[in-house]
Design a protein around this motif. Structure first.
Motif, PDB file in Angstrom:
ATOM      1  N   ALA A  32       0.837  -1.185   0.000  1.00  0.00           N
ATOM      2  CA  ALA A  32       0.000   0.000   0.000  1.00  0.00           C
ATOM      3  C   ALA A  32       0.883   1.251   0.000  1.00  0.00           C
ATOM      4  CB  ALA A  32      -0.893   0.004   1.242  1.00  0.00           C
ATOM      5  N   MET A  33       0.262   2.384  -0.340  1.00  0.00           N
ATOM      6  CA  MET A  33       0.984   3.647  -0.363  1.00  0.00           C
ATOM      7  C   MET A  33       0.095   4.747   0.199  1.00  0.00           C
ATOM      8  SD  MET A  33       4.011   3.170  -1.809  1.00  0.00           S
ATOM      9  CE  MET A  33       4.482   4.818  -2.328  1.00  0.00           C
ATOM     10  N   GLY A  34       0.706   5.841   0.614  1.00  0.00           N
ATOM     11  CA  GLY A  34      -0.066   6.949   1.153  1.00  0.00           C
ATOM     12  C   GLY A  34       0.492   8.296   0.745  1.00  0.00           C
ATOM     13  N   TRP A  35      -0.369   9.300   0.850  1.00  0.00           N
ATOM     14  CA  TRP A  35       0.029  10.697   0.655  1.00  0.00           C
ATOM     15  C   TRP A  35      -0.262  11.486   1.924  1.00  0.00           C
ATOM     16  CZ3 TRP A  35       2.790  12.690  -3.220  1.00  0.00           C
ATOM     17  CH2 TRP A  35       2.790  12.061  -4.468  1.00  0.00           C
ATOM     18  N   ALA A  48      -4.476  10.598   1.814  1.00  0.00           N
ATOM     19  CA  ALA A  48      -5.076   9.491   1.081  1.00  0.00           C
ATOM     20  C   ALA A  48      -4.169   8.274   1.160  1.00  0.00           C
ATOM     21  CB  ALA A  48      -5.299   9.874  -0.375  1.00  0.00           C
ATOM     22  N   ALA A  49      -4.792   7.110   1.063  1.00  0.00           N
ATOM     23  CA  ALA A  49      -4.067   5.846   1.018  1.00  0.00           C
ATOM     24  C   ALA A  49      -4.687   4.963  -0.048  1.00  0.00           C
ATOM     25  CB  ALA A  49      -4.084   5.154   2.372  1.00  0.00           C
ATOM     26  N   LEU A  80      -1.263  11.573  -7.190  1.00  0.00           N
ATOM     27  CA  LEU A  80      -2.305  12.285  -6.466  1.00  0.00           C
ATOM     28  C   LEU A  80      -2.802  13.405  -7.360  1.00  0.00           C
ATOM     29  CD1 LEU A  80      -3.860  12.444  -3.754  1.00  0.00           C
ATOM     30  CD2 LEU A  80      -2.263  14.272  -3.109  1.00  0.00           C
ATOM     31  N   GLN A  81      -4.005  13.236  -7.889  1.00  0.00           N
ATOM     32  CA  GLN A  81      -4.634  14.275  -8.692  1.00  0.00           C
ATOM     33  C   GLN A  81      -5.372  15.226  -7.758  1.00  0.00           C
ATOM     34  OE1 GLN A  81      -4.611  14.839 -12.117  1.00  0.00           O
ATOM     35  NE2 GLN A  81      -5.683  16.742 -11.599  1.00  0.00           N
ATOM     36  N   TYR A  94       4.049  14.762   0.680  1.00  0.00           N
ATOM     37  CA  TYR A  94       4.928  13.608   0.798  1.00  0.00           C
ATOM     38  C   TYR A  94       4.199  12.336   0.400  1.00  0.00           C
ATOM     39  CZ  TYR A  94       7.710  16.686   3.815  1.00  0.00           C
ATOM     40  OH  TYR A  94       8.448  17.724   4.333  1.00  0.00           O
ATOM     41  N   CYS A  95       4.906  11.467  -0.310  1.00  0.00           N
ATOM     42  CA  CYS A  95       4.411  10.114  -0.493  1.00  0.00           C
ATOM     43  C   CYS A  95       5.117   9.229   0.528  1.00  0.00           C
ATOM     44  CB  CYS A  95       4.659   9.615  -1.916  1.00  0.00           C
ATOM     45  SG  CYS A  95       6.365   9.728  -2.501  1.00  0.00           S
ATOM     46  N   ALA A  96       4.472   8.141   0.879  1.00  0.00           N
ATOM     47  CA  ALA A  96       5.002   7.283   1.926  1.00  0.00           C
ATOM     48  C   ALA A  96       4.622   5.838   1.681  1.00  0.00           C
ATOM     49  CB  ALA A  96       4.483   7.735   3.289  1.00  0.00           C
TER      50      ALA A  96
END
Length: 124
Positions: A32-35, A48-49, A80-81, A94-96
């Motif tokens: 998974a990824m997140g912003w 967001a994730a 991320l739009q 940041y992305c994470a």
């Protein structure tokens, strides 16, 4: 794991930007990824994730209806739009990514790898 965020810039209120996050160092499609974002003087805020497959997403109230998270596993890239941007969206974005392939959440401590951040400035 290396995460490289890009796509930030200066935009007028009501405008749009698309952020990208290029990942390397492990199998991107397994995690998974997140912003997140952080404005001056404020704590880092979840936005967001997205699940490893992209089939599930989750948004903070501040992002619902205006921001859309997506991913292209073939390109190892997260997006991320952001539409209808407001001055209060001004922050470093940041992305994470989490360490575990079973983890995804809304708290910063649940993510172990972070991109360098990209500045978004929205003028009124």
């Amino acid at each position: 794991v290396q995460l490289q965020a890009s796509g930030g810039g200066l935009v007028q209120a009501g405008g749009s930007l698309r952020l990208s996050c290029a990942a390397s160092g492990r199998t991107f499609s397994s995690y998974a990824m997140g912003w997140f974002r952080q404005a001056p003087g404020k704590e880092r805020e979840f936005l967001a994730a997205i699940s490893w497959s992209g089939s599930s997403t989750y948004y903070a109230d501040s992002a619902k209806g205006r921001f859309t998270v997506s991913r292209d596993n073939a390109k190892s890239t997260l997006y991320l739009q952001m539409n209808n941007l407001k001055p209060e969206d001004t922050a470093v974005y940041y992305c994470a990514a989490p360490f575990s392939d079973t983890s995804w959440g809304i708290e910063a401590y649940e993510y172990d790898y972070w991109g360098q951040g990209t500045q978004v400035t929205v003028s009124s």
